[in-house]
Motif scaffolding. Structure first.
Motif, PDB file in Angstrom:
ATOM      1  N   UNK A 157       0.831  -1.195   0.000  1.00 19.57           N
ATOM      2  CA  UNK A 157       0.000   0.000   0.000  1.00 19.57           C
ATOM      3  C   UNK A 157       0.870   1.251   0.000  1.00 19.57           C
ATOM      4  N   UNK A 158       1.983   1.203   0.660  1.00 21.41           N
ATOM      5  CA  UNK A 158       2.900   2.346   0.713  1.00 21.41           C
ATOM      6  C   UNK A 158       3.768   2.406  -0.547  1.00 21.41           C
TER       7      UNK A 158
ATOM      8  N   UNK B 211      -5.860   0.017  -5.084  1.00 19.51           N
ATOM      9  CA  UNK B 211      -7.192   0.574  -5.314  1.00 19.51           C
ATOM     10  C   UNK B 211      -8.259  -0.319  -4.685  1.00 19.51           C
ATOM     11  N   UNK B 212      -8.138  -1.639  -4.856  1.00 20.61           N
ATOM     12  CA  UNK B 212      -9.110  -2.558  -4.262  1.00 20.61           C
ATOM     13  C   UNK B 212      -9.077  -2.484  -2.734  1.00 20.61           C
ATOM     14  N   UNK B 213      -7.898  -2.327  -2.165  1.00 23.99           N
ATOM     15  CA  UNK B 213      -7.791  -2.174  -0.715  1.00 23.99           C
ATOM     16  C   UNK B 213      -8.485  -0.890  -0.247  1.00 23.99           C
ATOM     17  N   UNK B 214      -8.378   0.156  -1.045  1.00 22.69           N
ATOM     18  CA  UNK B 214      -9.066   1.405  -0.710  1.00 22.69           C
ATOM     19  C   UNK B 214     -10.578   1.215  -0.750  1.00 22.69           C
ATOM     20  N   UNK B 215     -11.069   0.495  -1.754  1.00 22.28           N
ATOM     21  CA  UNK B 215     -12.507   0.233  -1.841  1.00 22.28           C
ATOM     22  C   UNK B 215     -12.975  -0.612  -0.658  1.00 22.28           C
ATOM     23  N   UNK B 216     -12.169  -1.575  -0.263  1.00 20.83           N
ATOM     24  CA  UNK B 216     -12.494  -2.410   0.893  1.00 20.83           C
ATOM     25  C   UNK B 216     -12.558  -1.560   2.163  1.00 20.83           C
ATOM     26  N   UNK B 217     -11.634  -0.622   2.292  1.00 20.74           N
ATOM     27  CA  UNK B 217     -11.629   0.276   3.447  1.00 20.74           C
ATOM     28  C   UNK B 217     -12.891   1.125   3.479  1.00 20.74           C
ATOM     29  N   UNK B 218     -13.311   1.605   2.317  1.00 22.69           N
ATOM     30  CA  UNK B 218     -14.558   2.381   2.238  1.00 22.69           C
ATOM     31  C   UNK B 218     -15.729   1.517   2.693  1.00 22.69           C
ATOM     32  N   UNK B 219     -15.778   0.279   2.200  1.00 24.65           N
ATOM     33  CA  UNK B 219     -16.859  -0.625   2.581  1.00 24.65           C
ATOM     34  C   UNK B 219     -16.887  -0.864   4.095  1.00 24.65           C
ATOM     35  N   UNK B 220     -15.719  -0.974   4.709  1.00 17.26           N
ATOM     36  CA  UNK B 220     -15.667  -1.186   6.151  1.00 17.26           C
ATOM     37  C   UNK B 220     -16.127   0.037   6.933  1.00 17.26           C
ATOM     38  N   UNK B 221     -15.856   1.220   6.407  1.00 22.44           N
ATOM     39  CA  UNK B 221     -16.172   2.447   7.137  1.00 22.44           C
ATOM     40  C   UNK B 221     -17.637   2.870   7.018  1.00 22.44           C
ATOM     41  N   UNK B 222     -18.290   2.517   5.927  1.00 26.08           N
ATOM     42  CA  UNK B 222     -19.649   3.010   5.694  1.00 26.08           C
ATOM     43  C   UNK B 222     -20.664   2.642   6.777  1.00 26.08           C
ATOM     44  N   UNK B 223     -20.648   1.434   7.314  1.00 24.27           N
ATOM     45  CA  UNK B 223     -21.651   1.139   8.350  1.00 24.27           C
ATOM     46  C   UNK B 223     -21.304   1.679   9.745  1.00 24.27           C
ATOM     47  N   UNK B 224     -20.185   2.349   9.896  1.00 26.26           N
ATOM     48  CA  UNK B 224     -19.798   2.905  11.204  1.00 26.26           C
ATOM     49  C   UNK B 224     -20.837   3.946  11.638  1.00 26.26           C
ATOM     50  N   UNK B 225     -21.185   3.970  12.912  1.00 27.08           N
ATOM     51  CA  UNK B 225     -22.204   4.910  13.395  1.00 27.08           C
ATOM     52  C   UNK B 225     -21.913   6.383  13.087  1.00 27.08           C
TER      53      UNK B 225
END
Length: 86
Positions: free
Chosen positions: A4-5, A44-58
């Motif tokens: 990623x870096x 890029x896929x890791x970034x999309x996965x991170x977005x998916x993980x963050x979206x349901x956060x309160x």
């Protein structure tokens, strides 16, 4: 994490612009380019996965929009993967 870096740093330093790719044998060029692009796709896929993980956060979750956002992100990922295969 290391990829990623390294991938954005590799993209920031253009192989052609700096002449780095010419330090390698000509027969390696396609493999180097493929590896560079593959690492970019992985990041890029890791970034999309991170977005998916963050979206349901309160803190960012919205009852109506969150499922739409998640579907949109998943759709974009699917589209990009389909285009990459072709």
């Amino acid at each position: 994490v290391i990829l990623t870096v390294l991938a954005p740093l590799g993209g920031a330093v253009s192989f052609k612009r700096l002449g780095i790719i010419h330090r390698f044998p000509e027969r390696w060029h396609p493999r180097i380019k493929w590896l560079h692009r593959s690492i970019g796709v992985l990041v890029w896929l890791m970034a999309m996965f991170t977005i998916e993980l963050a979206l349901p956060h309160p803190a960012v979750s919205k009852p109506t929009l969150t499922p739409l956002w998640r579907s949109g992100v998943a759709g974009i990922v699917a589209l990009v993967l389909i285009l990459l295969v072709k």
